[in-house]
Motif scaffolding. Structure first.
Motif, PDB file in Angstrom:
ATOM      1  N   ALA A  24      65.607  10.500  17.838  1.00 31.11           N
ATOM      2  CA  ALA A  24      67.036  10.190  17.816  1.00 31.11           C
ATOM      3  C   ALA A  24      67.320   9.029  16.877  1.00 31.11           C
ATOM      4  CB  ALA A  24      67.534   9.873  19.221  1.00 31.11           C
ATOM      5  N   GLN A  25      66.443   8.034  16.856  1.00 35.73           N
ATOM      6  CA  GLN A  25      66.628   6.896  15.948  1.00 35.73           C
ATOM      7  C   GLN A  25      66.505   7.331  14.496  1.00 35.73           C
ATOM      8  OE1 GLN A  25      63.649   4.253  17.539  1.00 35.73           O
ATOM      9  NE2 GLN A  25      65.140   3.137  18.780  1.00 35.73           N
ATOM     10  N   GLN A  26      65.556   8.209  14.184  1.00 36.14           N
ATOM     11  CA  GLN A  26      65.402   8.701  12.820  1.00 36.14           C
ATOM     12  C   GLN A  26      66.624   9.503  12.395  1.00 36.14           C
ATOM     13  OE1 GLN A  26      61.686  10.826  13.096  1.00 36.14           O
ATOM     14  NE2 GLN A  26      60.487   9.055  12.403  1.00 36.14           N
ATOM     15  N   LEU A  27      67.119  10.342  13.270  1.00 36.40           N
ATOM     16  CA  LEU A  27      68.307  11.127  12.945  1.00 36.40           C
ATOM     17  C   LEU A  27      69.521  10.220  12.760  1.00 36.40           C
ATOM     18  CD1 LEU A  27      67.821  14.216  15.268  1.00 36.40           C
ATOM     19  CD2 LEU A  27      67.548  14.121  12.799  1.00 36.40           C
ATOM     20  N   GLY A  28      69.604   9.170  13.567  1.00 37.39           N
ATOM     21  CA  GLY A  28      70.701   8.211  13.427  1.00 37.39           C
ATOM     22  C   GLY A  28      70.638   7.499  12.086  1.00 37.39           C
ATOM     23  N   ALA A  29      69.432   7.131  11.655  1.00 41.40           N
ATOM     24  CA  ALA A  29      69.268   6.470  10.353  1.00 41.40           C
ATOM     25  C   ALA A  29      69.676   7.403   9.221  1.00 41.40           C
ATOM     26  CB  ALA A  29      67.825   6.006  10.171  1.00 41.40           C
ATOM     27  N   GLN A  30      69.313   8.669   9.330  1.00 40.24           N
ATOM     28  CA  GLN A  30      69.707   9.635   8.308  1.00 40.24           C
ATOM     29  C   GLN A  30      71.221   9.820   8.288  1.00 40.24           C
ATOM     30  OE1 GLN A  30      67.491  13.143   9.222  1.00 40.24           O
ATOM     31  NE2 GLN A  30      65.620  12.387   8.259  1.00 40.24           N
ATOM     32  N   GLN A  32      73.392   7.563   9.051  1.00 46.49           N
ATOM     33  CA  GLN A  32      73.947   6.369   8.405  1.00 46.49           C
ATOM     34  C   GLN A  32      73.798   6.461   6.890  1.00 46.49           C
ATOM     35  OE1 GLN A  32      71.883   3.134  10.282  1.00 46.49           O
ATOM     36  NE2 GLN A  32      73.391   2.958  11.928  1.00 46.49           N
ATOM     37  N   GLN A  33      72.666   6.974   6.421  1.00 48.20           N
ATOM     38  CA  GLN A  33      72.465   7.149   4.978  1.00 48.20           C
ATOM     39  C   GLN A  33      73.535   8.063   4.405  1.00 48.20           C
ATOM     40  OE1 GLN A  33      68.651   8.930   4.463  1.00 48.20           O
ATOM     41  NE2 GLN A  33      67.520   7.080   4.929  1.00 48.20           N
ATOM     42  N   VAL A  79      63.177  15.150  -0.341  1.00 53.59           N
ATOM     43  CA  VAL A  79      62.452  15.193   0.928  1.00 53.59           C
ATOM     44  C   VAL A  79      63.427  15.127   2.101  1.00 53.59           C
ATOM     45  CG1 VAL A  79      60.819  13.949   2.420  1.00 53.59           C
ATOM     46  CG2 VAL A  79      60.292  14.280  -0.002  1.00 53.59           C
ATOM     47  N   THR A  80      64.411  14.222   2.031  1.00 50.62           N
ATOM     48  CA  THR A  80      65.358  14.109   3.143  1.00 50.62           C
ATOM     49  C   THR A  80      66.225  15.360   3.271  1.00 50.62           C
ATOM     50  OG1 THR A  80      66.909  12.851   1.769  1.00 50.62           O
ATOM     51  CG2 THR A  80      65.413  11.589   3.184  1.00 50.62           C
ATOM     52  N   SER A 120      72.861  -1.261   0.932  1.00 47.37           N
ATOM     53  CA  SER A 120      73.329  -2.485   0.284  1.00 47.37           C
ATOM     54  C   SER A 120      73.945  -2.278  -1.097  1.00 47.37           C
ATOM     55  CB  SER A 120      72.176  -3.492   0.180  1.00 47.37           C
ATOM     56  OG  SER A 120      71.167  -2.991  -0.669  1.00 47.37           O
ATOM     57  N   ASN A 121      73.722  -1.135  -1.722  1.00 45.34           N
ATOM     58  CA  ASN A 121      74.228  -0.914  -3.078  1.00 45.34           C
ATOM     59  C   ASN A 121      74.998   0.404  -3.142  1.00 45.34           C
ATOM     60  OD1 ASN A 121      74.574  -0.319  -5.820  1.00 45.34           O
ATOM     61  ND2 ASN A 121      72.666  -1.315  -6.406  1.00 45.34           N
ATOM     62  N   PRO A 122      76.321   0.352  -3.265  1.00 44.22           N
ATOM     63  CA  PRO A 122      77.122   1.576  -3.302  1.00 44.22           C
ATOM     64  C   PRO A 122      76.750   2.511  -4.454  1.00 44.22           C
ATOM     65  CG  PRO A 122      78.532  -0.324  -2.951  1.00 44.22           C
ATOM     66  CD  PRO A 122      77.162  -0.847  -3.251  1.00 44.22           C
ATOM     67  N   ALA A 123      76.289   1.967  -5.570  1.00 46.90           N
ATOM     68  CA  ALA A 123      75.898   2.815  -6.699  1.00 46.90           C
ATOM     69  C   ALA A 123      74.661   3.644  -6.345  1.00 46.90           C
ATOM     70  CB  ALA A 123      75.645   1.965  -7.940  1.00 46.90           C
ATOM     71  N   VAL A 124      73.725   3.039  -5.631  1.00 49.98           N
ATOM     72  CA  VAL A 124      72.535   3.775  -5.191  1.00 49.98           C
ATOM     73  C   VAL A 124      72.950   4.840  -4.174  1.00 49.98           C
ATOM     74  CG1 VAL A 124      70.296   3.600  -4.000  1.00 49.98           C
ATOM     75  CG2 VAL A 124      70.973   1.850  -5.648  1.00 49.98           C
ATOM     76  N   ALA A 125      73.839   4.480  -3.262  1.00 54.59           N
ATOM     77  CA  ALA A 125      74.319   5.441  -2.266  1.00 54.59           C
ATOM     78  C   ALA A 125      75.011   6.618  -2.936  1.00 54.59           C
ATOM     79  CB  ALA A 125      75.267   4.751  -1.293  1.00 54.59           C
ATOM     80  N   GLN A 126      75.800   6.340  -3.951  1.00 50.66           N
ATOM     81  CA  GLN A 126      76.505   7.415  -4.657  1.00 50.66           C
ATOM     82  C   GLN A 126      75.508   8.334  -5.364  1.00 50.66           C
ATOM     83  OE1 GLN A 126      79.110   6.182  -7.796  1.00 50.66           O
ATOM     84  NE2 GLN A 126      79.913   8.224  -8.102  1.00 50.66           N
ATOM     85  N   ARG A 127      74.532   7.741  -6.031  1.00 50.44           N
ATOM     86  CA  ARG A 127      73.534   8.547  -6.746  1.00 50.44           C
ATOM     87  C   ARG A 127      72.708   9.356  -5.753  1.00 50.44           C
ATOM     88  NH1 ARG A 127      72.674  11.801 -10.622  1.00 50.44           N
ATOM     89  NH2 ARG A 127      70.532  11.812 -11.336  1.00 50.44           N
ATOM     90  N   TYR A 128      72.343   8.759  -4.621  1.00 47.99           N
ATOM     91  CA  TYR A 128      71.609   9.494  -3.589  1.00 47.99           C
ATOM     92  C   TYR A 128      72.428  10.705  -3.127  1.00 47.99           C
ATOM     93  CZ  TYR A 128      69.817  10.759   0.984  1.00 47.99           C
ATOM     94  OH  TYR A 128      69.345  11.476   2.062  1.00 47.99           O
ATOM     95  N   ASN A 129      73.697  10.493  -2.904  1.00 46.21           N
ATOM     96  CA  ASN A 129      74.566  11.580  -2.465  1.00 46.21           C
ATOM     97  C   ASN A 129      74.588  12.708  -3.492  1.00 46.21           C
ATOM     98  OD1 ASN A 129      76.422  12.855  -0.736  1.00 46.21           O
ATOM     99  ND2 ASN A 129      78.140  12.067  -1.918  1.00 46.21           N
ATOM    100  N   GLN A 130      74.685  12.358  -4.768  1.00 46.74           N
ATOM    101  CA  GLN A 130      74.674  13.376  -5.820  1.00 46.74           C
ATOM    102  C   GLN A 130      73.360  14.154  -5.820  1.00 46.74           C
ATOM    103  OE1 GLN A 130      75.274  10.826  -9.196  1.00 46.74           O
ATOM    104  NE2 GLN A 130      77.510  10.949  -9.095  1.00 46.74           N
ATOM    105  N   LEU A 131      72.259  13.438  -5.726  1.00 45.07           N
ATOM    106  CA  LEU A 131      70.941  14.092  -5.740  1.00 45.07           C
ATOM    107  C   LEU A 131      70.730  14.935  -4.484  1.00 45.07           C
ATOM    108  CD1 LEU A 131      68.866  11.069  -7.066  1.00 45.07           C
ATOM    109  CD2 LEU A 131      69.402  13.181  -8.320  1.00 45.07           C
ATOM    110  N   TYR A 132      71.167  14.430  -3.346  1.00 47.39           N
ATOM    111  CA  TYR A 132      71.015  15.154  -2.085  1.00 47.39           C
ATOM    112  C   TYR A 132      71.771  16.483  -2.144  1.00 47.39           C
ATOM    113  CZ  TYR A 132      70.946  15.971   2.971  1.00 47.39           C
ATOM    114  OH  TYR A 132      70.769  16.513   4.223  1.00 47.39           O
ATOM    115  N   ARG A 133      72.989  16.422  -2.651  1.00 47.55           N
ATOM    116  CA  ARG A 133      73.789  17.650  -2.726  1.00 47.55           C
ATOM    117  C   ARG A 133      73.233  18.644  -3.740  1.00 47.55           C
ATOM    118  NH1 ARG A 133      79.790  16.837  -1.288  1.00 47.55           N
ATOM    119  NH2 ARG A 133      79.680  15.068   0.122  1.00 47.55           N
ATOM    120  N   ALA A 134      72.602  18.124  -4.785  1.00 44.81           N
ATOM    121  CA  ALA A 134      72.076  18.985  -5.839  1.00 44.81           C
ATOM    122  C   ALA A 134      70.744  19.638  -5.452  1.00 44.81           C
ATOM    123  CB  ALA A 134      71.898  18.183  -7.138  1.00 44.81           C
ATOM    124  N   SER A 135      70.015  19.030  -4.479  1.00 43.56           N
ATOM    125  CA  SER A 135      68.692  19.597  -4.166  1.00 43.56           C
ATOM    126  C   SER A 135      68.765  20.735  -3.193  1.00 43.56           C
ATOM    127  CB  SER A 135      67.728  18.550  -3.646  1.00 43.56           C
ATOM    128  OG  SER A 135      68.263  17.577  -2.852  1.00 43.56           O
TER     129      SER A 135
END
Length: 135
Positions: A24-30, A32-33, A79-80, A120-135
């Motif tokens: 449950a903690q791992q799913l909660g962290a994901q 939040q990401q 991976v995520t 901590s970095n919105p630019a990293v979060a935005q790029r992660y979101n783009q990569l996550y959606r593309a994979s």
């Protein structure tokens, strides 16, 4: 005889609780990401980051985009995203990472590091979101 069965069932449930809490903690962290990544993407879309020529944004750069333990943001997102095939069972993340050539020790530190950078970095979060959606 029914009471002994109930006691045994309760004992089994108590023994399974730590694993369920960790999952449950791992799913909660994901979650939040993903929320941070979606918020950053919305801020970028509506908040006024100026796109470059022809609507393209500059490639992400800087120390927050450097790989952590040789795990890039691209690999972290892949991976995520792949954990969806396992019904979002966070305990499968090290196994998925290993199947992509990422040792468990590297995945552990990279996961913690990327989560911190995403928060901590919105630019990293935005790029992660783009990569996550593309994979």
């Amino acid at each position: 005889m029914g009471i002994f069965k109930q006691i045994k069932d309760m004992k089994d449930m108590v023994n399974a609780a730590p694993g369920l809490v960790q999952q449950a903690q791992q799913l909660g962290a994901q979650a939040q990401q993903m929320a941070a990544a979606q918020q950053a993407a919305a801020q970028a879309q509506y908040g006024g980051q100026q796109p470059g020529a022809f609507g393209q944004t500059a490639a992400p750069a800087g120390p927050d985009f450097e790989p952590i333990d040789n795990v890039s943001l691209d690999q972290f997102a892949a991976v995520t995203k792949a954990v969806a095939a396992f019904n979002y069972d966070g305990s499968k993340l090290p196994q998925i990472a290993a199947s992509r050539g990422i040792p468990e020790y590297a995945w552990e530190s990279a996961c913690n590091g990327w989560n911190e950078r995403i928060k901590s970095n919105p630019a990293v979060a935005q790029r992660y979101n783009q990569l996550y959606r593309a994979s």
